[in-house]
Design an enzyme around this catalytic site. Structure first.
Site, PDB file in Angstrom:
ATOM      1  N   HIS A 192       4.834   0.687   0.266  1.00 21.79           N
ATOM      2  CA  HIS A 192       3.468   0.689   0.813  1.00 21.79           C
ATOM      3  C   HIS A 192       3.545   1.296   2.207  1.00 21.79           C
ATOM      4  CE1 HIS A 192      -0.393  -0.577   2.312  1.00 21.79           C
ATOM      5  NE2 HIS A 192      -0.725  -1.050   1.122  1.00 21.79           N
TER       6      HIS A 192
ATOM      7  N   GLU B 221      -4.684  -1.748   2.712  1.00 20.74           N
ATOM      8  CA  GLU B 221      -5.246  -0.418   2.470  1.00 20.74           C
ATOM      9  C   GLU B 221      -6.757  -0.399   2.756  1.00 20.74           C
ATOM     10  OE1 GLU B 221      -3.210   1.873  -0.540  1.00 20.74           O
ATOM     11  OE2 GLU B 221      -5.060   1.790  -1.690  1.00 20.74           O
TER      12      GLU B 221
ATOM     13  N   ARG C  82      -8.059   1.324   5.791  1.00 22.84           N
ATOM     14  CA  ARG C  82      -8.335   2.758   5.728  1.00 22.84           C
ATOM     15  C   ARG C  82      -9.604   3.023   4.914  1.00 22.84           C
ATOM     16  NH1 ARG C  82      -3.137   4.470   3.246  1.00 22.84           N
ATOM     17  NH2 ARG C  82      -2.715   2.237   3.151  1.00 22.84           N
TER      18      ARG C  82
ATOM     19  N   ARG D  18      -0.257   5.784  -2.380  1.00 20.86           N
ATOM     20  CA  ARG D  18       0.695   5.114  -1.496  1.00 20.86           C
ATOM     21  C   ARG D  18       2.017   5.860  -1.381  1.00 20.86           C
ATOM     22  NH1 ARG D  18      -0.573  -1.080  -3.421  1.00 20.86           N
ATOM     23  NH2 ARG D  18      -2.521  -1.200  -2.266  1.00 20.86           N
TER      24      ARG D  18
ATOM     25  N   HIS E 186       6.799  -2.838  -1.816  1.00 20.08           N
ATOM     26  CA  HIS E 186       5.554  -3.554  -2.080  1.00 20.08           C
ATOM     27  C   HIS E 186       5.415  -4.025  -3.515  1.00 20.08           C
ATOM     28  CE1 HIS E 186       1.619  -4.956  -1.286  1.00 20.08           C
ATOM     29  NE2 HIS E 186       1.018  -4.071  -2.045  1.00 20.08           N
ATOM     30  N   HIS E 187       5.515  -3.121  -4.454  1.00 19.71           N
ATOM     31  CA  HIS E 187       5.214  -3.508  -5.843  1.00 19.71           C
ATOM     32  C   HIS E 187       6.300  -2.947  -6.752  1.00 19.71           C
ATOM     33  CE1 HIS E 187       2.168  -4.814  -8.850  1.00 19.71           C
ATOM     34  NE2 HIS E 187       2.800  -3.946  -9.622  1.00 19.71           N
TER      35      HIS E 187
ATOM     36  N   ARG F 278       1.498   2.472  -8.217  1.00 21.26           N
ATOM     37  CA  ARG F 278       0.304   1.669  -8.446  1.00 21.26           C
ATOM     38  C   ARG F 278      -0.779   2.000  -7.420  1.00 21.26           C
ATOM     39  NH1 ARG F 278      -1.842  -2.610  -6.299  1.00 21.26           N
ATOM     40  NH2 ARG F 278      -0.044  -3.489  -5.215  1.00 21.26           N
TER      41      ARG F 278
END
Ligand code: ADP
Length: 578
Positions: free
Chosen positions: A366, A379, A382, A403, A506-507, A546
């Site tokens: 991220h 996010e 933004r 991302r 992050h993911h 993602r």
């Protein structure tokens, strides 16, 4: 249920204060001061009471409930931070120290490691239920509520002292298409087809199209279902990498994860669902090729949980560096935004009974992570108008590209970091922004020049960047980098803020292979009867990257499917047995 909160309370009640007048101390929490009252003498802390705090429900509040009792019980300030609630834990400990000093007591007296806890002999216990769900994050709680609505007797196991997992940290919203909330907001150009294609495009076409289609087609019903359990998400905005406005979030701008976990938790309570905290599942029980329960344990018990169906909702593995670096060694020194329980347990348990996995090497960075504390800057900042600038005071990419693209662009800048810039108007419309400021992540200035100075970047270059950006917002066109969303408001309301950020893990997009019914698929390509999985523990939905807002959609849509499917399977199994 939620037994951890009870233990320290009992411990605190058993101890009678005998010392002099209590003194108070203050620590900096996530949302303002944490004030404690301490009763102690040179040798003993008799009581600690939090008398003022505004910590996040379900995260910081867990530390508020548990740490004071533990400090008294262990007669030590060196107690472990509550996982996931580090800021509040540290605030409480700081406050206790201050209170001790105010009483003329040296805190060092209590900075001794407490003695090793005695090993307790564990009791064996057997529990029977229709559906056992491993993990009380977004997917597990959604599945639990849905399976109970379908008539199943549900048991949820959660290894952490709190519910919520990574879902609790989701700060943006839930992507959905074709919803009544979009209609109400006058958004007519964002349909299910566009949502599917954006998700496939964002995932570099690596995604399982059937799963993506299921997610998109069921997203509107899922958001309606949330509204039906008193968790509406009526505000609609755009997110990174999407062409339209899909991102649904709470009316008051609060972070979606905390909001949904609280609402799902309340609904689970209302339905009388048993959630066993601090209880770790270790193994799936199999009989004739079908899942029939799990083994689990807590500090005092070994459990055999017999169930007619098992749902794995254990989340991803973004805190398991051994596992991540076995797929991508370059991540060894990265920070992670994941909660400590994201260790991939479900994936390993599923593999042990023959499940296939997909896309395990797809691990997302991220782009906006505050490196000092690994705290994610949402996010949504933004989406609401914030921009990214580098150490030279200049923008360097479409701040709302996917991302992976923004992270890669950031890593190419001086020092591999950037600043996220926002203004007071954005803070006034986003509770998370205020939290970032409260915990000291942001520097500030009353003018662009002052902010540039606080950031240590060239003031002339930064002023020019801001003026160019505000003009681009006014014109509705970003000539420099082609950003085409999150441009409703410019950044012209003083004071101004900047947070220094860089990419962080992050993911984990990969995980257990499932079909569109959330049934777990074996390495032979067959359904493993009785075994279901949903949420970040599964792979295929997000492909190679993602999109922001899709994790929440994933856990609500597939959590609902898993709950309904497992309940139906359990009812069938019960009929067969009759
Ligand atoms: P998702 O978004 O898929 O629901 P989360 O990270 O929000 O994922 O939730 C997963 C939950 O599962 C976390 O609360 C985590 O602590 C829990 N969990 C992970 N492994 C186990 C395990 N072995 N036993 C019980 N709970 C687990």
């Amino acid at each position: 249920m939620k037994r951890l909160a009870v233990i320290p309370l009992i411990a605190a009640l058993m101890i009678t204060p005998v010392a002099a007048d209590p003194t108070t101390g203050t620590g900096q929490g996530i949302d303002g001061d944490v004030v404690v009252e301490v009763d102690a003498d040179e040798n003993t802390i008799y009581s600690v009471e939090v008398i003022e705090q505004n910590e996040t429900l379900g995260i910081g509040s867990v530390a508020v409930e548990t740490l004071p009792g533990e400090i008294v019980e262990k007669n030590s300030i060196l107690v472990d931070d509550i996982a996931g609630a580090t800021v509040t834990s540290m605030a409480i400990k700081e406050a206790v120290k201050e209170a001790l000093e105010a009483a003329g007591i040296d805190p060092a007296n209590f900075e001794v490691e407490s003695e090793e806890e005695e090993e307790v002999e564990k009791t064996e216990e057997t529990i029977d239920c229709d559906v056992v769900i491993v993990g009380a994050g977004g997917a597990g709680l959604t599945a639990a509520v849905r399976a109970t609505q379908e008539g199943a007797d549900v048991l949820v196991l959660e290894k952490m002292p709190m519910i919520g997992g990574n879902s609790l940290k989701a700060s943006g919203g839930m992507n959905c298409a074709g919803t009544k909330f979009q209609e109400e907001a006058g958004i007519t150009d964002s349909g299910v087809e566009e949502f599917i294609e954006d998700t496939m495009e964002g995932g570099h076409q690596l995604n399982d199209r059937d799963l993506v289609t299921t997610m998109a087609e069921n997203s509107a019903e899922a958001v309606e279902w949330l509204a039906s359990i008193d968790a509406p998400l009526p505000k609609v905005a755009a997110t990174g990498g999407t062409t339209h406005k899909y991102l649904h979030s709470p009316e008051d701008g609060s972070p979606v994860g905390q909001y949904l976990i609280q609402k799902l938790g309340e609904e689970a309570d209302r339905l009388g669902i048993n959630i066993m905290l601090n209880t770790t599942a270790t193994e799936i029980l199999m009989e004739d090729g079908a899942a029939v329960g799990v083994l689990a344990n807590d500090s005092a018990h070994d459990y055999v949980i017999n169930a007619k169906a098992v749902i794995l909702a254990t989340g991803g593995f973004g805190s398991n560096f051994d596992l991540m670096t076995s797929f991508n060694p370059s991540l060894a020194n990265a920070v992670t935004t994941n909660h400590p329980g994201a260790t991939g347990d479900g994936i390993m348990m599923a593999e042990a009974v023959g499940a296939a996995t997909v896309d395990m090497e797809q691990i997302q960075l991220h782009p906006t992570v505050y490196q000092e504390t690994s705290m994610l800057v949402s996010e949504k900042m933004r989406s609401l108008g914030a921009i990214l600038v580098n150490q030279e005071g200049k923008r360097f990419c479409n701040d709302l590209a996917t991302r992976d693209a923004v992270s890669a662009a950031e890593l190419e800048q001086t020092g591999g970091y950037a600043y996220i810039i926002f203004d007071q108007n954005l803070v006034d419309h986003n509770a998370s922004a205020q939290e970032y400021i409260n915990v000291g992540m942001a520097v500030t200035g009353d003018s662009y020049e002052e902010l540039a100075q606080a950031m240590g970047v060239d003031a002339d270059a930064f002023v020019e960047t801001m003026e160019t950006w505000n003009a681009a917002v006014a014109a509705g066109k970003d000539e420099e980098f082609g950003r085409n969303n999150g441009m409703d408001d410019d950044l012209s309301t003083a004071p101004y803020y900047a947070i220094k950020i860089a990419p962080g893990i992050h993911h984990t997009m990969g995980g257990i292979k499932i079909n569109t019914n959330t049934e777990v698929i074996s390495t032979e390509g067959e359904v493993i009867p009785g075994l279901y999985a949903a949420g970040e523990t599964t792979g295929g939905v997000h492909g190679g990257n993602r999109i922001g807002g899709n994790a929440v959609c994933d856990f609500v849509v597939f959590g609902r499917i898993a709950g309904a499917e497992a309940a139906g399977y359990a009812a069938g199994a019960a009929e067969d047995a009759a």
